[in-house]
Design a protein around this motif. Sequence first.
Motif, mmCIF file in Angstrom:
data_model
loop_
_atom_site.group_PDB
_atom_site.id
_atom_site.type_symbol
_atom_site.label_atom_id
_atom_site.label_comp_id
_atom_site.label_asym_id
_atom_site.label_seq_id
_atom_site.Cartn_x
_atom_site.Cartn_y
_atom_site.Cartn_z
ATOM 1 N N LYS A 94 1.004 -34.608 44.046
ATOM 2 C CA LYS A 94 1.255 -34.230 45.435
ATOM 3 C C LYS A 94 2.146 -32.995 45.505
ATOM 4 O O LYS A 94 1.885 -32.064 46.266
ATOM 5 C CB LYS A 94 1.943 -35.416 46.128
ATOM 6 C CG LYS A 94 2.183 -35.235 47.593
ATOM 7 C CD LYS A 94 2.632 -36.571 48.167
ATOM 8 C CE LYS A 94 3.138 -36.433 49.576
ATOM 9 N NZ LYS A 94 3.996 -37.577 49.897
ATOM 10 N N ARG A 95 3.199 -32.999 44.706
ATOM 11 C CA ARG A 95 4.169 -31.904 44.775
ATOM 12 C C ARG A 95 4.829 -31.739 43.408
ATOM 13 O O ARG A 95 5.082 -32.734 42.728
ATOM 14 C CB ARG A 95 5.194 -32.274 45.853
ATOM 15 C CG ARG A 95 6.265 -31.349 46.071
ATOM 16 C CD ARG A 95 6.482 -30.872 47.516
ATOM 17 N NE ARG A 95 6.700 -29.453 47.415
ATOM 18 C CZ ARG A 95 5.997 -28.527 48.035
ATOM 19 N NH1 ARG A 95 5.049 -28.882 48.873
ATOM 20 N NH2 ARG A 95 6.237 -27.260 47.848
ATOM 21 N N VAL A 96 5.085 -30.514 42.995
ATOM 22 C CA VAL A 96 5.730 -30.255 41.707
ATOM 23 C C VAL A 96 6.993 -29.410 41.909
ATOM 24 O O VAL A 96 6.940 -28.367 42.583
ATOM 25 C CB VAL A 96 4.776 -29.517 40.731
ATOM 26 C CG1 VAL A 96 5.451 -29.319 39.364
ATOM 27 C CG2 VAL A 96 3.466 -30.276 40.553
ATOM 28 N N TYR A 97 8.097 -29.862 41.353
ATOM 29 C CA TYR A 97 9.351 -29.104 41.326
ATOM 30 C C TYR A 97 9.550 -28.649 39.894
ATOM 31 O O TYR A 97 9.461 -29.460 38.968
ATOM 32 C CB TYR A 97 10.520 -29.994 41.772
ATOM 33 C CG TYR A 97 10.399 -30.356 43.234
ATOM 34 C CD1 TYR A 97 10.977 -29.556 44.216
ATOM 35 C CD2 TYR A 97 9.645 -31.461 43.634
ATOM 36 C CE1 TYR A 97 10.825 -29.852 45.562
ATOM 37 C CE2 TYR A 97 9.483 -31.759 44.979
ATOM 38 C CZ TYR A 97 10.075 -30.958 45.932
ATOM 39 O OH TYR A 97 9.905 -31.243 47.263
ATOM 40 N N THR A 98 9.781 -27.344 39.696
ATOM 41 C CA THR A 98 9.880 -26.836 38.327
ATOM 42 C C THR A 98 11.077 -25.914 38.170
ATOM 43 O O THR A 98 11.415 -25.152 39.082
ATOM 44 C CB THR A 98 8.558 -26.159 37.905
ATOM 45 O OG1 THR A 98 8.641 -25.790 36.522
ATOM 46 C CG2 THR A 98 8.232 -24.918 38.744
ATOM 47 N N ILE A 99 11.741 -26.022 37.012
ATOM 48 C CA ILE A 99 12.979 -25.277 36.746
ATOM 49 C C ILE A 99 12.866 -24.551 35.407
ATOM 50 O O ILE A 99 12.388 -25.122 34.427
ATOM 51 C CB ILE A 99 14.198 -26.238 36.642
ATOM 52 C CG1 ILE A 99 14.265 -27.170 37.848
ATOM 53 C CG2 ILE A 99 15.502 -25.454 36.487
ATOM 54 C CD1 ILE A 99 15.385 -28.215 37.752
ATOM 55 N N ASP A 100 13.308 -23.291 35.374
ATOM 56 C CA ASP A 100 13.451 -22.591 34.085
ATOM 57 C C ASP A 100 14.774 -21.845 34.095
ATOM 58 O O ASP A 100 15.263 -21.432 35.142
ATOM 59 C CB ASP A 100 12.304 -21.616 33.823
ATOM 60 C CG ASP A 100 12.164 -21.321 32.328
ATOM 61 O OD1 ASP A 100 11.223 -21.860 31.697
ATOM 62 O OD2 ASP A 100 13.014 -20.570 31.779
ATOM 63 N N ARG A 101 15.356 -21.653 32.897
ATOM 64 C CA ARG A 101 16.647 -20.972 32.859
ATOM 65 C C ARG A 101 16.523 -19.455 32.961
ATOM 66 O O ARG A 101 17.511 -18.759 33.167
ATOM 67 C CB ARG A 101 17.448 -21.372 31.618
ATOM 68 C CG ARG A 101 16.746 -21.174 30.305
ATOM 69 C CD ARG A 101 17.469 -21.930 29.220
ATOM 70 N NE ARG A 101 18.708 -21.278 28.843
ATOM 71 C CZ ARG A 101 18.809 -20.356 27.892
ATOM 72 N NH1 ARG A 101 17.748 -19.977 27.217
ATOM 73 N NH2 ARG A 101 19.967 -19.824 27.594
#
Length: 222
Positions: free
Chosen positions: A107-114
């Motif tokens: 449904k929804r994706v939260y993504t993090i990169d440094r």
Amino acid sequence: MPGHGPRDEIEARERAAFQLSLRQRGIRDNNVLRALETVPRTLFVSDGLEEHAYADRALPIACGQTISQPFIVAYMTQLLELDNTHKVLEIGTGSGYQTAVLARIAKRVYTIDRFRTLIGAAELRFNALRLANITSMPGDGSLGWPAQAPFERIIVTAAADQVPKLLIEQLAPDGIMIIPIGAQGGEQKLVRIEKSAKGKITEKPLIAVRFVPLIAGRAISL
Ligand code: SAH
């Protein structure tokens, strides 16, 4: 829409063989096969490496990082047992390829990169593919994304020495997390972590893998 550029020609040629090899290697989840079929991997590799886009190996991207091997992307996604009701947290956006695959199913994706640069480049790709259900930010993924927690699914695409405690906390009841555990350059294992409805944690080590390290600390303006 028929394509005309070199990327389109490579796509058409390589895609069928790629799908077949995924099936042969045990990827059975139709959502996963369809997602990999509809996300053009050539868009996510660095310029000049398009012809290797469907080779089953990791490839270099900006900031000294890598885009994961396609079989591993399929395998990890299948392990998540994803459906269109799930809110997913991904740590390690990198090129955004794994993110796009997740976004085709969840449904929804939260993504993090440094690396801010990687987040910026990935966002352009998400827009080009009209993937509107992705939210990304530069930051330290080992802290998770408390404001959006809990997540039904969590996937980490960089190797940690141990499972970050905050990620376990942000995993919803009945949730699944997939994370590579082990030292850089040393033995790493993909681990499947399940949280029961009552909050009990079980960990199951799976195949040996090779990922770049998960590095704690503030986002880097590179
Ligand atoms: N899934 C990506 C693979 C990226 S490689 C793809 O398919 O392209 C792993 C990524 O994790 C790198 O981009 C690296 O910058 C990122 N990373 C490492 N430590 C991190 C941390 N603490 N928080 C967020 N991202 C991190």
